[in-house]
Enzyme design. Structure first.
Site, PDB file in Angstrom:
ATOM      1  CD  GLU A   1      -3.042   1.402   2.054  1.00  0.00           C
ATOM      2  OE1 GLU A   1      -3.039   0.206   3.140  1.00  0.00           O
ATOM      3  OE2 GLU A   1      -3.886   2.102   1.993  1.00  0.00           O
TER       4      GLU A   1
ATOM      5  CG  ASP B   1      -1.905  13.951   0.079  1.00  0.00           C
ATOM      6  OD1 ASP B   1      -2.485  14.020   0.184  1.00  0.00           O
ATOM      7  OD2 ASP B   1      -0.784  13.990   0.188  1.00  0.00           O
TER       8      ASP B   1
ATOM      9  CE  LYS C   1      -6.045  26.332  -5.526  1.00  0.00           C
ATOM     10  NZ  LYS C   1      -4.583  27.205  -3.929  1.00  0.00           N
TER      11      LYS C   1
ATOM     12  CG  ASP D   1     -12.516  13.155  -2.962  1.00  0.00           C
ATOM     13  OD1 ASP D   1     -10.883  12.174  -2.404  1.00  0.00           O
ATOM     14  OD2 ASP D   1     -13.207  13.580  -2.369  1.00  0.00           O
TER      15      ASP D   1
END
Ligand SMILES: C[S@@+](CC[C@H](N)C(=O)[O-])C[C@H]1O[C@@H](n2cnc3c(N)ncnc32)[C@H](O)[C@@H]1O
Length: 203
Positions: free
Chosen positions: A38, A113, A117, A149
């Site tokens: 992971e 993450d 932008k 998401d």
């Protein structure tokens, strides 16, 4: 950057990579058994649970942040899970330094993450170069489970996979994921992609 600072920085990187290589030679098993990685495991919620479900699989979690890894290690100890292990490393250095005899059957990348932008997109983990590095470390037909998401990141990853000669998207049963960020962000969707031999994708 002045030359002396640049050399100093390079020295630090070399020292860190040498230490990482030493740790990986010690921690990663040499057997042919199933190995799960992971990347960006955070607090270890997913991997500890997964390792409990699959006690015959070696489960290895990496993350940049030491305090999250400490929390993951505590969780595994409390649950008396013996087949998981956590280490501080960046994905890029990890893939560069891991022993070339180790190949992963499955890789999980959950809620990385998203760097939403546009000017920060270059910091996203799942880019073409990363897919190439990872392909060299997978068993044939090994799978990556990616959940986010962030719709734009998801679409960028689909494009990367479709354009990459070694990866294809596959329609498989997703794993149920319960992590700090899946709870916080909600509405995540899983993509599963499989590593191909070069010939397979063009066939
Ligand atoms: C948004 S958090 C998600 C954590 C966990 N997967 C979850 O779902 O709760 C992203 C994690 O990836 C780690 N991370 C970011 N860049 C990384 C990199 N290059 N290599 C390894 N870990 C990284 C961060 O430290 C952070 O813990």
């Amino acid at each position: 950057m002045p030359m002396n600072l640049f050399l100093d920085y390079q020295q630090k990187v070399q020292t860190r990579k040498a230490a990482l290589l030493e740790s990986l030679q010690r921690l990663l098993p040499t057997h042919d058994g199933w190995k799960t990685l992971e990347i960006g495991c955070g607090h270890g919620d997913f991997l500890v649970h997964y390792a409990q479900q699959y006690p015959d699989r070696f489960c290895f979690g990496i993350d940049l942040l030491a305090h999250r890894l400490a929390s993951a290690t505590r969780k595994a100890q409390r649950a008396e899970v013996k087949n998981s292990c956590f280490l501080q490393a960046s994905a890029e250095e990890f893939l560069e330094c891991q022993p070339s005899s180790v190949f992963w059957n499955e890789v999980f990348i959950l809620y990385p993450d998203p760097w939403p932008k546009r000017r920060h997109h270059k910091h996203r983990l799942l880019q073409s170069e990363f897919f190439t590095l990872l392909a060299a470390r997978m068993v044939p037909r090994g799978c990556v489970y990616f959940e986010t998401d962030d719709v734009a990141y998801r679409e960028a990853v689909i494009k990367n996979v479709e354009q990459h000669p070694r990866w294809i998207l596959v329609d498989r049963e997703p794993y149920v994921v319960d992590t700090v960020f899946s709870r916080r962000m909600g509405q995540g969707q899983q993509l599963i992609f499989q590593c191909q031999n070069r010939e397979d994708k063009s066939a």
